[in-house]
Every structure is written in structure tokens, then in C-alpha cells.
Design a protein around this motif. Structure first.
Motif, PDB file in Angstrom:
ATOM      1  N   MET A   1       0.833  -1.117   0.025  1.00 22.41           N
ATOM      2  CA  MET A   1      -0.147   0.023   0.023  1.00 22.41           C
ATOM      3  C   MET A   1       0.825   1.156  -0.149  1.00 22.41           C
ATOM      4  SD  MET A   1      -3.240  -0.762   2.177  1.00 22.41           S
ATOM      5  CE  MET A   1      -4.450   0.222   1.270  1.00 22.41           C
ATOM      6  N   THR A   2       0.388   2.233  -0.647  1.00 18.74           N
ATOM      7  CA  THR A   2       1.071   3.623  -0.923  1.00 18.74           C
ATOM      8  C   THR A   2       0.350   4.741   0.045  1.00 18.74           C
ATOM      9  OG1 THR A   2       1.858   3.022  -3.237  1.00 18.74           O
ATOM     10  CG2 THR A   2       1.838   5.375  -2.251  1.00 18.74           C
ATOM     11  N   PHE A   3       1.286   5.291   1.015  1.00 23.35           N
ATOM     12  CA  PHE A   3       0.675   6.368   1.740  1.00 23.35           C
ATOM     13  C   PHE A   3       0.666   7.685   1.080  1.00 23.35           C
ATOM     14  CE2 PHE A   3       0.593   2.594   4.636  1.00 23.35           C
ATOM     15  CZ  PHE A   3      -0.088   3.206   5.592  1.00 23.35           C
ATOM     16  N   VAL A   4      -0.442   8.155   1.035  1.00 23.83           N
ATOM     17  CA  VAL A   4      -0.582   9.579   0.447  1.00 23.83           C
ATOM     18  C   VAL A   4      -0.860  10.686   1.218  1.00 23.83           C
ATOM     19  CG1 VAL A   4      -1.770  10.844  -1.381  1.00 23.83           C
ATOM     20  CG2 VAL A   4      -1.486   8.262  -1.601  1.00 23.83           C
ATOM     21  N   ASP A   5       0.178  11.772   1.442  1.00 25.43           N
ATOM     22  CA  ASP A   5      -0.509  13.022   2.035  1.00 25.43           C
ATOM     23  C   ASP A   5      -1.369  13.994   1.344  1.00 25.43           C
ATOM     24  OD1 ASP A   5       1.462  12.679   4.244  1.00 25.43           O
ATOM     25  OD2 ASP A   5       3.125  13.355   2.976  1.00 25.43           O
ATOM     26  N   VAL A   6      -2.184  14.255   1.938  1.00 27.52           N
ATOM     27  CA  VAL A   6      -3.337  15.054   1.727  1.00 27.52           C
ATOM     28  C   VAL A   6      -3.340  16.651   2.147  1.00 27.52           C
ATOM     29  CG1 VAL A   6      -4.838  13.113   1.542  1.00 27.52           C
ATOM     30  CG2 VAL A   6      -4.942  14.826   3.405  1.00 27.52           C
ATOM     31  N   ASP A   7      -4.019  17.564   1.253  1.00 27.06           N
ATOM     32  CA  ASP A   7      -4.007  18.927   1.585  1.00 27.06           C
ATOM     33  C   ASP A   7      -5.260  18.944   2.746  1.00 27.06           C
ATOM     34  OD1 ASP A   7      -4.637  21.551   1.833  1.00 27.06           O
ATOM     35  OD2 ASP A   7      -4.677  21.987  -0.339  1.00 27.06           O
ATOM     36  N   GLY A   8      -4.835  18.609   4.011  1.00 30.31           N
ATOM     37  CA  GLY A   8      -5.723  18.690   5.178  1.00 30.31           C
ATOM     38  C   GLY A   8      -6.457  20.072   5.366  1.00 30.31           C
ATOM     39  N   PRO A   9      -5.942  21.130   5.081  1.00 31.69           N
ATOM     40  CA  PRO A   9      -6.996  22.400   5.323  1.00 31.69           C
ATOM     41  C   PRO A   9      -7.950  22.329   4.134  1.00 31.69           C
ATOM     42  CG  PRO A   9      -4.705  22.895   5.744  1.00 31.69           C
ATOM     43  CD  PRO A   9      -4.538  21.423   5.219  1.00 31.69           C
ATOM     44  N   ALA A  10      -7.730  21.953   2.897  1.00 32.49           N
ATOM     45  CA  ALA A  10      -8.797  22.054   1.887  1.00 32.49           C
ATOM     46  C   ALA A  10      -9.983  20.783   2.254  1.00 32.49           C
ATOM     47  CB  ALA A  10      -8.097  21.883   0.614  1.00 32.49           C
ATOM     48  N   PHE A  11      -9.670  20.010   2.928  1.00 27.51           N
ATOM     49  CA  PHE A  11     -10.656  18.935   3.365  1.00 27.51           C
ATOM     50  C   PHE A  11     -11.447  19.548   4.446  1.00 27.51           C
ATOM     51  CE2 PHE A  11      -8.409  15.619   0.906  1.00 27.51           C
ATOM     52  CZ  PHE A  11      -9.297  14.809   0.779  1.00 27.51           C
ATOM     53  N   GLN A  12     -10.837  20.074   5.341  1.00 28.07           N
ATOM     54  CA  GLN A  12     -11.455  20.613   6.554  1.00 28.07           C
ATOM     55  C   GLN A  12     -12.236  21.690   5.953  1.00 28.07           C
ATOM     56  OE1 GLN A  12      -9.393  23.155   9.108  1.00 28.07           O
ATOM     57  NE2 GLN A  12     -10.227  22.051  10.958  1.00 28.07           N
ATOM     58  N   ALA A  13     -11.931  22.602   5.202  1.00 28.22           N
ATOM     59  CA  ALA A  13     -12.602  23.856   4.737  1.00 28.22           C
ATOM     60  C   ALA A  13     -13.769  23.235   4.124  1.00 28.22           C
ATOM     61  CB  ALA A  13     -12.202  24.526   3.995  1.00 28.22           C
ATOM     62  N   ALA A  14     -13.785  22.408   3.201  1.00 18.31           N
ATOM     63  CA  ALA A  14     -14.775  21.829   2.381  1.00 18.31           C
ATOM     64  C   ALA A  14     -15.921  21.033   3.491  1.00 18.31           C
ATOM     65  CB  ALA A  14     -14.577  21.019   1.302  1.00 18.31           C
ATOM     66  N   ALA A  15     -15.529  20.416   4.361  1.00 18.75           N
ATOM     67  CA  ALA A  15     -16.318  19.679   5.297  1.00 18.75           C
ATOM     68  C   ALA A  15     -17.123  20.625   6.396  1.00 18.75           C
ATOM     69  CB  ALA A  15     -15.654  18.451   6.052  1.00 18.75           C
ATOM     70  N   LYS A  16     -16.805  21.744   6.572  1.00 20.11           N
ATOM     71  CA  LYS A  16     -17.002  22.625   7.743  1.00 20.11           C
ATOM     72  C   LYS A  16     -18.552  22.836   7.910  1.00 20.11           C
ATOM     73  CE  LYS A  16     -16.659  27.249  10.006  1.00 20.11           C
ATOM     74  NZ  LYS A  16     -15.646  28.498  10.024  1.00 20.11           N
ATOM     75  N   ASP A  17     -19.314  23.288   6.776  1.00 24.23           N
ATOM     76  CA  ASP A  17     -20.580  23.510   6.874  1.00 24.23           C
ATOM     77  C   ASP A  17     -21.561  22.375   7.123  1.00 24.23           C
ATOM     78  OD1 ASP A  17     -20.101  26.221   5.973  1.00 24.23           O
ATOM     79  OD2 ASP A  17     -20.544  25.986   3.972  1.00 24.23           O
ATOM     80  N   ALA A  18     -21.021  21.257   6.334  1.00 23.15           N
ATOM     81  CA  ALA A  18     -21.788  19.691   6.569  1.00 23.15           C
ATOM     82  C   ALA A  18     -21.756  19.552   8.216  1.00 23.15           C
ATOM     83  CB  ALA A  18     -21.233  18.589   5.657  1.00 23.15           C
ATOM     84  N   VAL A  19     -20.353  19.468   8.771  1.00 23.78           N
ATOM     85  CA  VAL A  19     -20.216  19.404  10.240  1.00 23.78           C
ATOM     86  C   VAL A  19     -21.221  20.329  11.057  1.00 23.78           C
ATOM     87  CG1 VAL A  19     -18.616  19.217  12.061  1.00 23.78           C
ATOM     88  CG2 VAL A  19     -18.093  18.360   9.743  1.00 23.78           C
ATOM     89  N   LEU A  20     -21.062  21.537  10.598  1.00 23.28           N
ATOM     90  CA  LEU A  20     -21.955  22.287  11.672  1.00 23.28           C
ATOM     91  C   LEU A  20     -23.444  21.815  11.260  1.00 23.28           C
ATOM     92  CD1 LEU A  20     -19.919  25.796  11.231  1.00 23.28           C
ATOM     93  CD2 LEU A  20     -19.944  24.102  13.031  1.00 23.28           C
ATOM     94  N   ALA A  21     -24.028  21.683  10.308  1.00 25.39           N
ATOM     95  CA  ALA A  21     -25.336  21.511   9.827  1.00 25.39           C
ATOM     96  C   ALA A  21     -25.814  19.943  10.655  1.00 25.39           C
ATOM     97  CB  ALA A  21     -25.521  21.281   8.348  1.00 25.39           C
ATOM     98  N   ASN A  22     -24.719  19.307  11.139  1.00 21.83           N
ATOM     99  CA  ASN A  22     -25.161  17.943  11.742  1.00 21.83           C
ATOM    100  C   ASN A  22     -25.030  17.961  13.340  1.00 21.83           C
ATOM    101  OD1 ASN A  22     -26.062  15.446   9.867  1.00 21.83           O
ATOM    102  ND2 ASN A  22     -24.700  17.078   8.696  1.00 21.83           N
ATOM    103  N   VAL A  23     -24.413  18.994  13.921  1.00 23.69           N
ATOM    104  CA  VAL A  23     -24.268  18.956  15.212  1.00 23.69           C
ATOM    105  C   VAL A  23     -25.150  19.744  15.862  1.00 23.69           C
ATOM    106  CG1 VAL A  23     -21.574  18.582  15.008  1.00 23.69           C
ATOM    107  CG2 VAL A  23     -22.730  20.928  14.997  1.00 23.69           C
ATOM    108  N   ASN A  24     -25.742  19.492  17.315  1.00 23.03           N
ATOM    109  CA  ASN A  24     -26.867  19.982  17.969  1.00 23.03           C
ATOM    110  C   ASN A  24     -26.470  21.396  18.171  1.00 23.03           C
ATOM    111  OD1 ASN A  24     -25.722  20.238  20.574  1.00 23.03           O
ATOM    112  ND2 ASN A  24     -26.258  17.750  20.606  1.00 23.03           N
ATOM    113  N   ASP A  25     -27.361  22.258  18.474  1.00 34.51           N
ATOM    114  CA  ASP A  25     -27.130  23.810  19.128  1.00 34.51           C
ATOM    115  C   ASP A  25     -26.114  23.826  20.029  1.00 34.51           C
ATOM    116  OD1 ASP A  25     -28.710  24.396  16.823  1.00 34.51           O
ATOM    117  OD2 ASP A  25     -30.344  24.751  17.884  1.00 34.51           O
ATOM    118  N   GLU A  26     -26.195  22.840  21.246  1.00 36.36           N
ATOM    119  CA  GLU A  26     -25.393  23.004  22.353  1.00 36.36           C
ATOM    120  C   GLU A  26     -23.914  22.899  22.077  1.00 36.36           C
ATOM    121  OE1 GLU A  26     -24.905  20.734  26.699  1.00 36.36           O
ATOM    122  OE2 GLU A  26     -26.531  20.154  25.421  1.00 36.36           O
ATOM    123  N   ILE A  27     -23.645  22.098  21.094  1.00 36.97           N
ATOM    124  CA  ILE A  27     -22.041  21.997  20.934  1.00 36.97           C
ATOM    125  C   ILE A  27     -21.745  22.980  19.830  1.00 36.97           C
ATOM    126  CG2 ILE A  27     -21.970  19.957  22.099  1.00 36.97           C
ATOM    127  CD1 ILE A  27     -21.448  18.502  19.137  1.00 36.97           C
TER     128      ILE A  27
END
Length: 323
Positions: free
Chosen positions: A287-313
Motif C-alpha cells: 500500500m502507498t501512503f498519500v499525504d493530502v491537503d488537510g486544510p482543503a478537506f477541513q474547509a470543504a467539510a465545515k458546513d456539513a459538520v456544523l449542519a449536523n451537530v446540535n445547537d449546544e455544541i
């Protein structure tokens, strides 16, 4: 023959028969969990028992039940609340009682294991533990790291733009499904037992899991790349029933916390060793291990994460993303 009950010799003999040995066992704590005997959580649980026995001169023993042999996770939590189980290892399942426990496994909330440690052992971690104690009647006494989840595939993927409708398996967790959709993939829930065959026959092209599961499930036979997305970093608690905790003396509570601290340090050593060993094994298997653009993944995921967590957290998650 007449026995003189008042002789010093008889008094000494009677005392010897009725005396409690200094190292007599006063209590046995039942600790059930879901992992197998080779898992670092199990070995740390055994270590906890050994340390607690030593710190209490053998008065408190711990009996560890791996492989769900004492019950499934939710059953154990219920048992701890009823007083039939003393301890377990549990994590975000506690959000059923304490909503802040969802913070243990939020995608892209923790940029590194050091960041996760800072949160788990800091003010936010204290708030999580306090709510679990109050609302679940279960006391976290230590925490263990879990391996970060990574994306496997048959081609390198370094940024969200390269996902391009990738057919992938995710657990049946709405948050995970929505996050991977927001990143551009085509995720679908599937039982873990079906993943290998589905990868083999091309029903799906990718899946995501920690390195230990990628290894134990032999995904290296049907996947060529490990893309280091590290999209979920999480921890899990070693816990004790509040009912059991309240039966302990202050000295024994101190002993429990010291044994837990030693078990936590021991588990981290095992965890770090296993990460290195799992990567080396998978690389040996091709298997080949591949480094990724972590900040790009995080930025793209942010809205979906916030839409799925409850108001308290949600405000806390927003703060974690902003760090």
C-alpha cells in the motif's frame, strides 16, 4: 477436659482465627468492554486493574470482560446506571444522555493528536466529563486515543476535487454521509462485514477506517492507497459508575485516579507503537501512503459538520474549526 475461655492463649488463638488479613480483598470491580484481548484498550484495562490492586494492597481487584462478554456497550452503560456493572470503556455513545459527548468524534474538529489531547485534557474536556457525570451518572477517569480514520482507494487522492463522485462505504452515521457528500464523494452506508467483497467486485471503490482495521480486514488485498485524510480523530473514556464511585473512600478514589492515569499513559505507548507497526505492515503489503491537503478537506467539510451537530455544541465546534 475443661476449656478456660479467659486464658491468654485462647484469646490469641481466637484472634488469629477471626482476624481479617491486611491484604484481604474487599471489592471486585467488573469492567466490561467491546474490544478483543489484543486491543490496546483491553491491555490498558488489565493494567488499570494491576495498578489499582497494587495501590490498595490487594483490597480492590478488577475483573475485565472483553469481547462484549459482559454485554454490549449500551447494555453496560445501563448496567452502570443500575449498579450491576462497575466500569466500561465508552465514548460518543454517551451523547444519548450527555449531548457534549458528541464532541469526542467530530470530523475535522482536531487538526492533530496534540490538538485532540489539548481539548480532551483541557477546559472543554472538563465540561464534557462534568456533563457525563451529571446526566449519565458515569464518571470518566481516563481517556484513550483512537486511530484516525483514513480513506483507502485504488488511486491517490490529495484534495476534495479529486474525489469526483468516488463510490465509497461509510458507517451508517448521517454526519459521515453528509460530510463525504459535501467533499464531492458518493458515500453509502454498508455493514462492515460486506466491505471487503464490495471492494473486490467493484460495487464500491473506497472506504475509510483507522489503520488497525484496514490491516485486520485485509483491505490491502483490494486497495492500493491509504490517503491520509485523518478526517476523524477521536478519543474514548475509561469510566466508572457513579454509584460505585460513591462507595469508595477518599483514599480509594485517589488510588482509582492514579491507577487510571498510569493506564492512560500505558495505553498511549501501545497506541503509538501500533500506529507505526500497522503502517509498516501495510507498506510491506504494497500500500502507498498519500499525504493530502488537510486544510482543503477541513474547509470543504465545515458546513456539513456544523449542519449536523446540535445547537449546544455548535459554538464549540465552530471554535475548534477556527483554531
Amino acid at each position: 477436659m475443661t476449656i478456660n475461655w479467659k486464658t491468654p492463649a485462647f484469646a490469641v488463638a481466637l484472634a488469629a482465627l477471626t482476624a481479617v488479613p491486611a491484604f484481604a480483598q474487599d471489592m471486585t470491580l467488573k469492567l466490561g468492554h467491546l474490544a478483543n484481548e489484543e486491543n490496546s484498550w483491553h491491555m490498558a484495562a488489565v493494567k488499570f486493574g494491576e495498578e489499582l490492586s497494587a495501590l490498595t494492597d490487594g483490597r480492590i481487584a478488577v475483573e475485565v470482560f472483553p469481547n462484549e462478554s459482559l454485554g454490549k456497550e449500551i447494555d453496560l452503560i445501563n448496567g452502570m446506571q443500575l449498579g450491576t456493572v462497575d466500569m466500561t470503556i465508552t465514548g460518543e455513545s454517551l451523547q444519548n444522555w450527555a449531548p457534549m459527548a458528541a464532541l469526542l468524534a467530530v470530523p475535522y474538529a482536531y487538526k492533530s493528536i496534540e490538538h485532540m489531547d489539548e481539548v480532551a485534557s483541557g477546559e472543554i474536556g472538563d465540561q464534557i466529563k462534568a456533563q457525563i457525570i451529571e446526566q449519565a451518572q458515569i464518571r470518566p477517569i481516563a481517556y484513550f486515543a483512537r486511530g484516525a480514520r483514513n480513506l483507502t482507494s485504488n488511486r491517490p487522492i490529495t484534495s476534495p476535487s479529486e474525489l469526483d463522485g468516488l463510490k465509497m462505504r461509510v458507517p451508517n452515521v448521517p454526519l459521515f454521509v453528509d460530510v463525504w457528500k459535501s467533499l464531492g464523494a458518493n458515500p453509502g452506508p454498508m455493514a462492515f462485514s460486506e466491505v471487503f467483497t464490495s471492494l473486490q467486485n467493484g460495487t464500491i471503490d473506497a472506504q475509510e477506517n483507522p489503520l488497525a482495521l484496514i490491516r485486520s480486514a485485509s483491505f490491502y488485498e483490494v486497495q492500493s492507497h491509504v490517503n491520509l485524510t485523518e478526517h476523524v480523530r477521536s478519543w474514548i473514556y475509561l469510566t466508572i459508575s457513579e454509584m460505585t464511585w460513591n462507595t469508595l473512600s477518599d483514599a480509594d478514589k485517589d488510588a482509582v485516579m492514579e491507577a487510571a492515569a498510569r493506564a492512560q499513559a500505558y495505553e498511549r505507548e501501545l497506541f503509538n507503537d501500533s500506529l507505526a507497526a500497522d503502517r509498516a505492515f501495510l507498506e510491506e503489503k504494497g500500500m502507498t501512503f498519500v499525504d493530502v491537503d488537510g486544510p482543503a478537506f477541513q474547509a470543504a467539510a465545515k458546513d456539513a459538520v456544523l449542519a449536523n451537530v446540535n445547537d449546544e455544541i455548535k459554538p464549540i465546534v465552530e471554535g475548534l474549526f477556527a483554531q
